[in-house]
Design an enzyme around this catalytic site. Structure first.
Site, mmCIF file in Angstrom:
data_model
loop_
_atom_site.group_PDB
_atom_site.id
_atom_site.type_symbol
_atom_site.label_atom_id
_atom_site.label_comp_id
_atom_site.label_asym_id
_atom_site.label_seq_id
_atom_site.Cartn_x
_atom_site.Cartn_y
_atom_site.Cartn_z
ATOM 1 N N GLU A 116 -2.377 0.122 7.854
ATOM 2 C CA GLU A 116 -1.523 -0.944 7.330
ATOM 3 C C GLU A 116 -0.289 -0.399 6.623
ATOM 4 O O GLU A 116 0.819 -0.926 6.779
ATOM 5 C CB GLU A 116 -2.327 -1.823 6.378
ATOM 6 C CG GLU A 116 -1.534 -2.969 5.771
ATOM 7 C CD GLU A 116 -2.339 -3.813 4.802
ATOM 8 O OE1 GLU A 116 -1.769 -4.769 4.230
ATOM 9 O OE2 GLU A 116 -3.531 -3.506 4.600
ATOM 10 N N GLU B 169 1.460 -11.565 6.046
ATOM 11 C CA GLU B 169 0.336 -10.835 6.644
ATOM 12 C C GLU B 169 0.586 -10.754 8.142
ATOM 13 O O GLU B 169 0.362 -11.699 8.892
ATOM 14 C CB GLU B 169 -0.989 -11.535 6.348
ATOM 15 C CG GLU B 169 -1.419 -11.472 4.890
ATOM 16 C CD GLU B 169 -2.054 -10.127 4.513
ATOM 17 O OE1 GLU B 169 -1.992 -9.187 5.336
ATOM 18 O OE2 GLU B 169 -2.618 -10.035 3.404
ATOM 19 N N HIS C 186 2.663 -6.950 4.568
ATOM 20 C CA HIS C 186 1.302 -6.441 4.750
ATOM 21 C C HIS C 186 0.820 -6.690 6.171
ATOM 22 O O HIS C 186 1.472 -7.383 6.964
ATOM 23 C CB HIS C 186 0.342 -7.147 3.786
ATOM 24 C CG HIS C 186 0.555 -6.788 2.349
ATOM 25 N ND1 HIS C 186 -0.265 -5.912 1.670
ATOM 26 C CD2 HIS C 186 1.508 -7.185 1.464
ATOM 27 C CE1 HIS C 186 0.177 -5.778 0.426
ATOM 28 N NE2 HIS C 186 1.244 -6.544 0.270
ATOM 29 N N HIS D 198 0.826 -1.205 0.000
ATOM 30 C CA HIS D 198 0.000 0.000 0.000
ATOM 31 C C HIS D 198 0.869 1.268 0.000
ATOM 32 O O HIS D 198 1.958 1.260 -0.523
ATOM 33 C CB HIS D 198 -0.980 -0.052 1.172
ATOM 34 C CG HIS D 198 -1.769 -1.323 1.197
ATOM 35 N ND1 HIS D 198 -2.844 -1.545 0.361
ATOM 36 C CD2 HIS D 198 -1.587 -2.470 1.907
ATOM 37 C CE1 HIS D 198 -3.319 -2.771 0.579
ATOM 38 N NE2 HIS D 198 -2.563 -3.349 1.501
#
Length: 243
Positions: A24, A145, A79, A10
């Site tokens: 995030e 993650e 992430h 992102h």
């Protein structure tokens, strides 16, 4: 010289998951920058390249094209998760991954979970999914993650620096082991303190303060946050007011 591509997920206009006062994109960048510094500071023969080193937006295609063009040996996309539930940590490779990506996922997942063990993070396992970052890269690629932004217990962990440090260290150890990197000669090796074990000189006082409920007895060697200090002071004031 091994080239490691670290992709902070992102960025810019794309915040990624948002919840509990966290974004995030910020955590992904913090972990990515930490991995670059620690790998290059402590290991020989490695160059860490970043998709982004600031809060900027890049398309997914820009990310994988840049990694491919650089000739990176591996790619790790960092992430955080969302979707509620119990939270935890998990990793992803492409559904039709080559053995090299499977091997990278195996060692990376293991080392990150080892680093997270003191914090009681749930292991959601190693998975395969049709994700752009692991599908379109030409090199072995894994997406991590790192806990759930929208799960309160995970978010509380992500707000602690020692948890971010553990995530960084787990990524570093996994990458170093997969690539067979050697520690830099002459680099002082310092044994990290186990924050779950009280120092001998503080045992009596720690037991006394724990018995009196000022502390809960966990993580005696961890740094104290302002929030935790507020709780301790509140307990002291309440005890004094009842005397």
């Amino acid at each position: 010289m091994k080239k490691v591509w670290i992709d902070a997920g992102h960025g810019g206009k794309d915040s990624g998951a948002v919840g509990n006062g966290l974004k995030e994109k910020d955590i992904a960048l913090d972990v990515s920058l930490g991995v670059k510094k620690r790998l290059e500071d402590n290991y020989d023969g490695v160059q860490v390249l970043l998709t982004r080193s600031t809060d900027v937006f890049l398309e997914l295609s820009e990310r994988t094209k840049a990694a491919d063009k650089a000739g990176a040996d591996i790619l790790v996309s960092v992430h955080c998760n969302a979707g509620g539930g119990a939270g935890g940590f998990e990793t992803f490779r492409y559904i039709n991954s080559q053995p090299a990506s499977v091997a990278l996922q195996n060692v990376l997942h293991k080392e990150i979970m080892v680093a997270l063990k003191p914090f009681g993070v749930i292991d959601r396992g190693q998975k395969a999914k049709n994700l752009h970052m692991v599908r379109e890269s030409k090199m072995p690629a894994v997406l991590t993650e790192n806990l759930f932004i929208d799960v309160a217990s995970d978010a509380a962990k992500l707000k602690r620096q020692e948890v971010i440090d553990a995530l960084i260290e787990g990524h570093v150890q996994g990458i170093a082991k997969y690539l067979g990197l050697n520690k830099k000669e002459g680099k002082p090796v310092t044994k990290e303190r186990d924050i779950n074990i009280v120092s001998p000189w503080a045992e009596a006082v720690w037991k006394d303060m724990t018995d009196k409920k000022y502390f809960d007895g966990s993580r005696p060697g961890a740094p104290i946050t302002r929030e935790e200090m507020a709780i301790v002071l509140s307990r002291v004031i309440n005890n004094l007011s009842h005397k």
